[in-house]
Motif scaffolding. Structure first.
Motif, PDB file in Angstrom:
ATOM      1  N   TRP A 123       0.732  -1.167  -0.163  1.00  0.00           N
ATOM      2  CA  TRP A 123       0.133  -0.159  -0.010  1.00  0.00           C
ATOM      3  C   TRP A 123       0.811   1.117   0.116  1.00  0.00           C
ATOM      4  O   TRP A 123       0.606   2.228  -0.779  1.00  0.00           O
ATOM      5  N   VAL A 124       1.886   1.243   0.741  1.00  0.00           N
ATOM      6  CA  VAL A 124       2.843   2.492   0.854  1.00  0.00           C
ATOM      7  C   VAL A 124       3.677   2.686  -0.578  1.00  0.00           C
ATOM      8  O   VAL A 124       3.488   3.643  -1.165  1.00  0.00           O
TER       9      VAL A 124
ATOM     10  N   LEU B 242      -1.466   5.719   6.456  1.00  0.00           N
ATOM     11  CA  LEU B 242      -2.243   4.602   6.404  1.00  0.00           C
ATOM     12  C   LEU B 242      -3.323   4.860   7.681  1.00  0.00           C
ATOM     13  O   LEU B 242      -2.957   4.692   8.811  1.00  0.00           O
TER      14      LEU B 242
ATOM     15  N   VAL C 108      -5.427   4.971   2.509  1.00  0.00           N
ATOM     16  CA  VAL C 108      -4.002   5.554   2.211  1.00  0.00           C
ATOM     17  C   VAL C 108      -3.782   6.699   1.363  1.00  0.00           C
ATOM     18  O   VAL C 108      -4.391   6.696   0.359  1.00  0.00           O
TER      19      VAL C 108
END
Length: 149
Positions: free
Chosen positions: A35-36, A100, A82
């Protein structure tokens, strides 16, 4: 007390799937990493001036992600929001902050990660100036940010 809301350029919402969970039901570290990476990469899609600067000068874009939170810090949410925005611009580097925020679980406090990016001469590894065009592009993107997290 009212919290301060920060505006973000990129916003992704993820339903937390089975593959994103450990056997205990927490979010996996791999999901956090995925996700990052997706957030800072999506931010760069808004940066054509940076891309042209890199291509014209034959430079490579290097990134270094700061300490990633472990997935257990997010708990067992049903969704994770996110977001990403540039938060610091230096002459030869900039930082993209990624937040997040777990939703629908026992924890709803966000965790933050900083990704540092810079243009380098591929042969020497030496950082190169971003230039005023890239700086102006990043500033304009932050002024246009409309999403909250």
């Amino acid at each position: 007390m009212t919290g301060i809301m920060t505006r973000w350029l990129v916003l992704h919402e993820y339903a937390v799937e089975e593959r994103d969970r450990t056997a205990d039901g927490d979010v996996t570290d791999e999901a956090v990493q995925r996700w990052v990476d997706a957030a800072w990469t999506a931010y760069l899609e808004h940066c054509p001036v940076l891309g042209r600067r890199r291509e014209r000068a034959g430079l490579v874009l290097r990134h270094r992600t700061g300490r990633l939170p472990c997935g257990a810090e997010l708990g067992r949410p049903t969704e994770v929001v996110v977001t990403a925005s540039a938060t610091e611009i230096q002459p030869s580097s900039f930082a993209i902050s990624v937040r997040l925020r777990p939703v629908g679980g026992e924890r709803e406090l966000p965790v933050d990660v900083t990704c540092r990016l810079r243009l380098e001469d591929e042969a020497t590894g030496e950082a190169q100036e971003l230039g005023t065009g890239v700086r102006d592009e990043l500033i304009a993107l932050e002024h246009s940010a409309t999403r909250f997290n």
